[in-house]
Design a protein around this motif. Structure first.
Motif, mmCIF file in Angstrom:
data_model
loop_
_atom_site.group_PDB
_atom_site.id
_atom_site.type_symbol
_atom_site.label_atom_id
_atom_site.label_comp_id
_atom_site.label_asym_id
_atom_site.label_seq_id
_atom_site.Cartn_x
_atom_site.Cartn_y
_atom_site.Cartn_z
ATOM 1 N N ASP A 45 1.161 -0.729 0.518
ATOM 2 C CA ASP A 45 -0.138 -0.156 -0.022
ATOM 3 C C ASP A 45 1.002 1.673 -0.032
ATOM 4 O OD1 ASP A 45 1.052 -0.179 2.839
ATOM 5 O OD2 ASP A 45 -0.446 0.002 3.565
ATOM 6 N N GLU A 46 2.501 1.199 -0.141
ATOM 7 C CA GLU A 46 2.847 2.505 -0.083
ATOM 8 C C GLU A 46 3.437 2.557 -1.507
ATOM 9 O OE1 GLU A 46 3.898 0.183 2.949
ATOM 10 O OE2 GLU A 46 3.419 2.377 4.129
ATOM 11 N N THR A 47 3.402 3.613 -2.170
ATOM 12 C CA THR A 47 4.055 3.591 -3.564
ATOM 13 C C THR A 47 5.353 4.540 -2.650
ATOM 14 O OG1 THR A 47 1.959 4.616 -4.226
ATOM 15 C CG2 THR A 47 3.428 5.183 -5.517
ATOM 16 N N ALA A 48 6.627 3.936 -3.873
ATOM 17 C CA ALA A 48 7.582 4.815 -3.225
ATOM 18 C C ALA A 48 9.075 5.092 -3.947
ATOM 19 C CB ALA A 48 7.704 3.992 -1.702
ATOM 20 N N ALA A 49 9.539 6.313 -4.421
ATOM 21 C CA ALA A 49 10.768 6.186 -4.807
ATOM 22 C C ALA A 49 11.770 7.127 -4.693
ATOM 23 C CB ALA A 49 10.392 7.158 -5.852
ATOM 24 N N ALA A 50 12.855 6.395 -5.000
ATOM 25 C CA ALA A 50 14.131 7.427 -3.534
ATOM 26 C C ALA A 50 14.836 6.915 -4.937
ATOM 27 C CB ALA A 50 14.347 5.755 -2.961
ATOM 28 N N ILE A 51 16.154 8.350 -4.683
ATOM 29 C CA ILE A 51 17.242 7.787 -5.230
ATOM 30 C C ILE A 51 18.645 7.901 -4.113
ATOM 31 C CG2 ILE A 51 19.204 9.525 -6.893
ATOM 32 C CD1 ILE A 51 15.659 11.062 -7.769
ATOM 33 N N VAL A 52 19.122 6.932 -5.011
ATOM 34 C CA VAL A 52 20.360 6.596 -3.713
ATOM 35 C C VAL A 52 21.529 6.786 -4.426
ATOM 36 C CG1 VAL A 52 21.475 5.057 -1.748
ATOM 37 C CG2 VAL A 52 18.604 5.186 -2.329
ATOM 38 N N LYS A 53 22.665 7.213 -3.767
ATOM 39 C CA LYS A 53 23.949 6.480 -4.476
ATOM 40 C C LYS A 53 24.921 5.495 -3.722
ATOM 41 C CE LYS A 53 27.165 10.116 -6.103
ATOM 42 N NZ LYS A 53 28.426 11.626 -5.782
ATOM 43 N N ILE A 57 2.124 7.134 -8.441
ATOM 44 C CA ILE A 57 3.259 6.271 -8.911
ATOM 45 C C ILE A 57 4.227 7.386 -9.797
ATOM 46 C CG2 ILE A 57 2.785 5.180 -11.012
ATOM 47 C CD1 ILE A 57 5.472 4.068 -8.999
ATOM 48 N N VAL A 58 3.772 7.750 -10.987
ATOM 49 C CA VAL A 58 4.178 9.553 -11.528
ATOM 50 C C VAL A 58 4.142 10.870 -11.031
ATOM 51 C CG1 VAL A 58 3.942 10.734 -13.494
ATOM 52 C CG2 VAL A 58 3.286 8.004 -13.296
ATOM 53 N N PRO A 59 3.772 11.050 -10.043
ATOM 54 C CA PRO A 59 3.886 12.186 -9.051
ATOM 55 C C PRO A 59 5.065 11.807 -8.330
ATOM 56 C CG PRO A 59 1.572 11.648 -9.059
ATOM 57 C CD PRO A 59 1.544 11.031 -9.652
ATOM 58 N N VAL A 60 4.997 10.648 -7.928
ATOM 59 C CA VAL A 60 6.137 10.336 -6.398
ATOM 60 C C VAL A 60 7.365 10.062 -7.449
ATOM 61 C CG1 VAL A 60 6.719 8.198 -5.250
ATOM 62 C CG2 VAL A 60 4.550 9.121 -4.985
ATOM 63 N N ILE A 61 7.615 9.715 -8.679
ATOM 64 C CA ILE A 61 8.651 9.620 -8.961
ATOM 65 C C ILE A 61 9.354 10.802 -9.045
ATOM 66 C CG2 ILE A 61 10.099 8.474 -10.858
ATOM 67 C CD1 ILE A 61 8.318 6.095 -11.311
ATOM 68 N N GLU A 62 8.582 11.822 -9.725
ATOM 69 C CA GLU A 62 8.453 13.175 -10.468
ATOM 70 C C GLU A 62 8.734 14.143 -8.908
ATOM 71 O OE1 GLU A 62 5.598 13.839 -14.204
ATOM 72 O OE2 GLU A 62 4.897 14.781 -11.576
#
Ligand code: KG4
Ligand code: ZN
Length: 335
Positions: free
Chosen positions: A11-19, A55-60
């Motif tokens: 039930d979570e929509t998650a996006a993250a950017i990790v180095k 999904i799309v707003p979360v990634i943006e």
């Protein structure tokens, strides 16, 4: 290497950017939890529909927060299971579409492996191998041994309900909202923790690394059935449930550490956010004079997130058959 992680298994929509697997440049989590409170649990179809919306707003938002564009991304990591099939499909299809449009490779990540790698983020030092991990989530309770990245052996797990499920189902019987784990933990906060022995500790005396939590739920049902609990009784029962579950998890963890003598022990998954579990595990490792190094992610990284997916992808990029699922097998990963 900069990885965009996508996580939509439940039930979570998650996006993250990790180095480089450990440095979090951004993390965004949208949850449809509020919708599920009214139904007392997740309805998969509803969760999947919310995934599509978010999904799309979360990634943006993740790109914007990190002040990056698609050109800065080296690879896309996505949870490909286990989880709710409708929810998973939203993440996987989005990742495949972005991979095709942006010409970036995809790295598929097992959700449970993702939970383990939350322990590699934001720590002063990395967990050393061999690693033993207890994964405690809403759907899983498993011990795994990791000799090196990508080499994971399952050692034992629940025979029926998962630890998180035991929290959730007991909470429901006690009249507490979904998700039950945080609700029970909050109710139990001010209750004295000594002499809590009302509910059974299933399989605690057994040598195996198996668990069984379904009987606990039945005990709670028998105890509270047809009763209107007072506020105090609800608090007391919450503390009793929490103590029973965490006693079993801690006792089995100590057994596993003694048996496998790992260099690091990693507590992973949503239930690892439980304060009582965290403190009891630390205490027992100390009481037993175990030399193992204990890792527990900060609470926001215990429950579902995309940071752990990007991190797992980074450390397992050479051991995962990522190129086989990339929409363009010609694409290669650069370090
Ligand atoms: O890992 P997770 O976010 O999702 C799954 O992969 O299942 O775990 C969710 C589970 C739920 O059962 C929830 O009640 C439990 O983790 N949980 C907790 C706490 N926070 C989340 N259980 C006990 N105490 C908490 N503070
Ligand atoms: Zn999870």
């Amino acid at each position: 290497m900069i990885i965009l992680g996508i996580e939509t298994s439940c039930d979570e929509t998650a996006a993250a950017i990790v180095k480089n697997g450990k440095e979090v440049l951004s993390s965004v989590i949208a949850s449809s939890q509020e919708i599920h409170v009214s139904t007392g649990g997740i309805i998969p179809e509803q969760a999947a529909r919310q995934q599509i919306i978010s999904i799309v707003p979360v990634i943006e938002k993740a790109l914007k927060k990190a002040k990056l564009t698609k050109n800065d991304i080296d690879a896309i990591a996505v949870t490909n299971g286990p989880g709710l099939i409708g929810s998973l499909l939203v993440g996987v299809e989005t990742a495949k579409t972005l991979s095709f449009l942006w010409k970036k490779p995809i790295i598929p990540v097992n959700h449970l492996v993702g939970h383990i790698y939350a322990n590699f983020v934001g720590q002063k030092k990395k967990p050393a191998f061999p690693i033993l991990s207890l994964i405690v989530s809403g759907g899983h309770t498993d011990f795994v041994l990791i000799k090196k990245h990508g080499e994971i052996t399952w050692l034992g797990g629940t025979r029926d309900d998962a630890a998180g499920e035991a929290f959730d189902k007991s909470a429901r019987l006690l009249g507490l909202p979904y998700p039950g784990g945080p609700a029970i933990s909050k109710e139990a906060e001010d209750v004295k923790k000594s002499n809590l022995s009302k509910y059974p500790r299933p399989l605690i005396k057994e040598d195996s690394l198996d668990f069984s939590f379904s009987g606990l739920k039945t005990s709670v049902l028998r105890s509270v059935k047809n009763k209107k609990l007072t506020k105090e009784e609800r608090k007391q029962n919450s503390a009793e449930v929490q103590e029973a579950i965490t006693d079993v998890l801690v006792s089995k963890s100590i057994k596993a550490i003694k048996k496998y003598e790992p260099k690091s022990f990693l507590l992973s998954g949503g239930v690892a956010a439980n304060t009582r579990l965290r403190e009891k595990l630390k205490e027992e490792v100390k009481n037993n004079k175990l030399t193992v190094e204990l890792f527990i992610p900060k609470p926001i990284l215990c429950t579902d997130n995309a940071v752990m997916i990007a991190s797992a992808a980074y450390y397992n990029k050479n051991s995962t058959p990522w190129n086989k699922v990339s929409s363009n097998p010609q694409l290669s990963l650069k370090d």
